[in-house]
Design an enzyme around this catalytic site. Structure first.
Site, PDB file in Angstrom:
ATOM      1  N   TYR A  58       8.247 -21.417   3.176  1.00  0.00           N
ATOM      2  CA  TYR A  58       7.317 -21.473   2.035  1.00  0.00           C
ATOM      3  C   TYR A  58       5.949 -21.902   2.527  1.00  0.00           C
ATOM      4  O   TYR A  58       5.841 -22.820   3.354  1.00  0.00           O
ATOM      5  CB  TYR A  58       7.807 -22.478   0.978  1.00  0.00           C
ATOM      6  CG  TYR A  58       8.169 -21.776  -0.309  1.00  0.00           C
ATOM      7  CD1 TYR A  58       7.199 -21.060  -1.009  1.00  0.00           C
ATOM      8  CD2 TYR A  58       9.464 -21.803  -0.800  1.00  0.00           C
ATOM      9  CE1 TYR A  58       7.527 -20.392  -2.175  1.00  0.00           C
ATOM     10  CE2 TYR A  58       9.796 -21.135  -1.969  1.00  0.00           C
ATOM     11  CZ  TYR A  58       8.819 -20.422  -2.651  1.00  0.00           C
ATOM     12  OH  TYR A  58       9.140 -19.766  -3.794  1.00  0.00           O
ATOM     13  N   GLU A  60       2.688 -21.855   0.261  1.00  0.00           N
ATOM     14  CA  GLU A  60       1.638 -21.642  -0.744  1.00  0.00           C
ATOM     15  C   GLU A  60       0.323 -22.204  -0.234  1.00  0.00           C
ATOM     16  O   GLU A  60       0.270 -23.300   0.344  1.00  0.00           O
ATOM     17  CB  GLU A  60       2.030 -22.303  -2.065  1.00  0.00           C
ATOM     18  CG  GLU A  60       3.086 -21.487  -2.795  1.00  0.00           C
ATOM     19  CD  GLU A  60       3.601 -22.154  -4.050  1.00  0.00           C
ATOM     20  OE1 GLU A  60       3.128 -23.245  -4.408  1.00  0.00           O
ATOM     21  OE2 GLU A  60       4.511 -21.568  -4.671  1.00  0.00           O
ATOM     22  N   ASP A 204     -10.464   1.227  -4.183  1.00  0.00           N
ATOM     23  CA  ASP A 204      -9.024   1.104  -3.963  1.00  0.00           C
ATOM     24  C   ASP A 204      -8.673   2.134  -2.889  1.00  0.00           C
ATOM     25  O   ASP A 204      -8.553   3.322  -3.159  1.00  0.00           O
ATOM     26  CB  ASP A 204      -8.267   1.378  -5.266  1.00  0.00           C
ATOM     27  CG  ASP A 204      -6.759   1.238  -5.078  1.00  0.00           C
ATOM     28  OD1 ASP A 204      -6.284   1.321  -3.917  1.00  0.00           O
ATOM     29  OD2 ASP A 204      -6.040   1.061  -6.082  1.00  0.00           O
ATOM     30  N   THR A 230      -3.068  -0.848   0.511  1.00  0.00           N
ATOM     31  CA  THR A 230      -1.696  -1.168   0.896  1.00  0.00           C
ATOM     32  C   THR A 230      -1.573  -0.955   2.403  1.00  0.00           C
ATOM     33  O   THR A 230      -2.388  -0.247   2.996  1.00  0.00           O
ATOM     34  CB  THR A 230      -0.669  -0.281   0.167  1.00  0.00           C
ATOM     35  OG1 THR A 230      -1.076   1.079   0.300  1.00  0.00           O
ATOM     36  CG2 THR A 230      -0.561  -0.635  -1.294  1.00  0.00           C
ATOM     37  N   LYS A 233       1.139   2.859   3.916  1.00  0.00           N
ATOM     38  CA  LYS A 233       0.948   4.315   3.788  1.00  0.00           C
ATOM     39  C   LYS A 233       0.451   4.842   5.144  1.00  0.00           C
ATOM     40  O   LYS A 233       1.156   4.672   6.142  1.00  0.00           O
ATOM     41  CB  LYS A 233      -0.002   4.613   2.623  1.00  0.00           C
ATOM     42  CG  LYS A 233       0.556   4.148   1.268  1.00  0.00           C
ATOM     43  CD  LYS A 233      -0.284   4.617   0.108  1.00  0.00           C
ATOM     44  CE  LYS A 233       0.316   4.253  -1.233  1.00  0.00           C
ATOM     45  NZ  LYS A 233      -0.059   2.922  -1.707  1.00  0.00           N
ATOM     46  N   ARG A 239       5.588  -2.790   3.975  1.00  0.00           N
ATOM     47  CA  ARG A 239       5.240  -2.663   2.567  1.00  0.00           C
ATOM     48  C   ARG A 239       4.441  -3.893   2.128  1.00  0.00           C
ATOM     49  O   ARG A 239       4.883  -5.030   2.307  1.00  0.00           O
ATOM     50  CB  ARG A 239       6.542  -2.566   1.766  1.00  0.00           C
ATOM     51  CG  ARG A 239       6.440  -2.015   0.390  1.00  0.00           C
ATOM     52  CD  ARG A 239       7.751  -1.377  -0.008  1.00  0.00           C
ATOM     53  NE  ARG A 239       7.839  -0.070   0.581  1.00  0.00           N
ATOM     54  CZ  ARG A 239       7.295   1.036   0.056  1.00  0.00           C
ATOM     55  NH1 ARG A 239       6.634   0.992  -1.078  1.00  0.00           N
ATOM     56  NH2 ARG A 239       7.412   2.184   0.658  1.00  0.00           N
TER      57      ARG A 239
HETATM   58  N1  DSN Z   1       2.595   5.284  -6.176  1.00  0.00           N
HETATM   59  C1  DSN Z   1       1.835   5.430  -4.964  1.00  0.00           C
HETATM   60  C2  DSN Z   1       1.705   6.867  -4.570  1.00  0.00           C
HETATM   61  O1  DSN Z   1       2.726   7.478  -4.328  1.00  0.00           O
HETATM   62  O2  DSN Z   1       0.614   7.399  -4.469  1.00  0.00           O
HETATM   63  C3  DSN Z   1       0.530   4.769  -5.016  1.00  0.00           C
HETATM   64  O3  DSN Z   1       0.694   3.408  -5.205  1.00  0.00           O
END
Ligand code: DSN
Length: 420
Positions: A58, A60, A204, A230, A233, A239
């Protein structure tokens, strides 16, 4: 890739149901051609950090300012992740704690907005994201989102219309970013519009942050106050999410991740993010992202040559969106996606701009090339993949032809497995 994805025996001993289900998915990952634009295959190094003993701690707070004892090591890990992210993205500040892109966006909204404030983002049915104001998402329920979209003829973002809408609605925050748009964004124009109406400007970059890391596309950090993303990707990490910002927004971003939007940090995921930033700082990663773009162009050209309609006329990034109505009017994205998955090609149904069908059915299929590129495919293979998809959709009532095409898919997939 030197990465078998194989499981340790402990999991089989403790829970053979889950262990064998994980193995089923390993088999699926190794035997299909993967075109979901937001998916990728993480390296074994990333997965080892993610599956490490750091899950037990933990912490925080932030490095040097924790609410728990015993954080000396996780402080060092998080600081390394922060320093690498700042270097990779040329940012003043990085927060590596967001559990997801959605929590990253939530923290930025909490920092910059009050409930009821007006925000402008790309409408979900035109290529935006759930967290850019969908009425069923927290964003659309708490804030007054105004959606901009595409020009119906060109299927490109019309910056004059964005400007006009901003002047009419006076948003406090302007968002650029997408989950199914295949062209680059004009950050300079967005910034100018934001400044002209006194709005903050956020990008974003979840979909394309990997391309930014590899310097294959422009870095939005040069224009934006805040960039959210994120890490799983095109960036090929674990993730999770990340927030990059100028110094001005650093304290506000941190405060609104913890304690604003989240509790304890996921130290195993932060360590895995640090590993992925290190991988992305390499010249090999830069080559990889350039290949993603070449592969997407080859895929798009292949559809165009087969007479299928590619939304917005082609691609400048990793995404290709095809209008299934160009195969025949009755073919929905849902039916195309299901058939292709049965044939060994995994992608997702997706609304096309001005789609008349529901988001569950749609008239399009969305594809992306990060995962196939990780598996070593190049333009020649992506051209072949485009041909196979076109042939499958055109011959979907011909069982013999489908059987033939299915073995071609399987043969190609077996030469480019992610975990061997
Ligand atoms: N849901 C994702 C996508 O597949 O583009 C984006 O967060």
């Amino acid at each position: 890739m030197e990465n078998t994805g194989a499981l340790n025996t402990e999991l089989f001993e403790t829970d053979d149901e889950i262990a064998s289900l994980i193995n089923d998915d390993l088999e699926r990952q190794n035997s299909h051609i993967h075109l979901i634009a937001s998916e990728n295959f993480a390296s074994k190094a990333v997965m080892q950090a993610s599956g490490s003993i750091l899950t037990n701690k933990y912490s925080e707070g932030f490095p040097g300012k924790r609410y728990y004892e015993g954080c000396e090591t996780v402080d060092e890990i998080e600081q390394l992740a922060i320093d690498r992210a700042c270097k990779l993205f040329e940012a003043d500040h990085a927060n590596v704690q967001p559990h997801s892109g959605s929590s990253a966006n939530m923290a930025v909204y909490l920092n910059l907005l009050e409930a009821g404030d007006t925000v402008m983002g790309m409408a979900l049915d035109q290529g935006g994201h759930l967290t850019h104001g969908s009425p069923v998402n927290f964003s659309g329920r708490i804030y007054n989102f105004v959606g901009y979209g595409l020009d119906q003829d060109t299927e490109l973002i019309d910056m004059d219309k964005v400007k006009q809408l901003a002047e009419e609605t006076k948003p406090k925050l302007l968002i650029a970013g997408y989950s199914s748009y295949s062209q680059n964004l004009d950050y300079a124009a967005f910034r100018e519009i934001a400044d002209s109406v006194g709005a903050y400007f956020m990008v974003d970059a979840a979909h394309f942050i990997g391309l930014v890391a590899g310097k294959a596309v422009e870095n939005p950090m040069k224009y934006a106050d805040v960039v959210t993303a994120t890490t799983h990707k095109a960036l090929r990490g674990p993730r999770g999410g990340i927030i990059l910002s100028t110094e001005e927004f650093a304290k506000g971003v941190d405060k609104n991740i913890f304690p604003g939007a989240q509790g304890g940090a996921l130290n195993n995921q932060i360590a895995a993010k640090a590993v992925c930033f290190k991988e992305a700082l390499s010249t090999e990663f830069q080559d990889y992202t350039k290949q993603i773009l070449k592969n997407a162009s080859a895929l798009s050209d292949s559809f165009i040559n087969e007479g299928l309609r590619v939304v917005s006329g082609g691609t400048a990034n990793h995404i290709v969106l095809v209008d299934t109505g160009s195969v025949d009017e009755e073919l929905t994205g849902k039916d195309a996606g299901t058939l292709l998955n049965d044939m060994g090609i995994t992608l997702n149904r997706n609304a096309i701009p001005f789609d008349k069908r529901s988001p569950f059915v749609t008239s399009g299929i969305r594809m992306g090339t990060p995962a196939t590129t990780t598996c070593g495919m190049k333009e020649e293979e992506l051209t072949k993949v485009g041909n196979l998809i076109s042939e499958i959709l055109k011959n979907r009532s011909d069982e013999n032809k489908l059987n033939e095409l299915k073995s071609e898919v399987s043969n190609l997939a077996s030469q480019f497995q992610p975990y061997v």
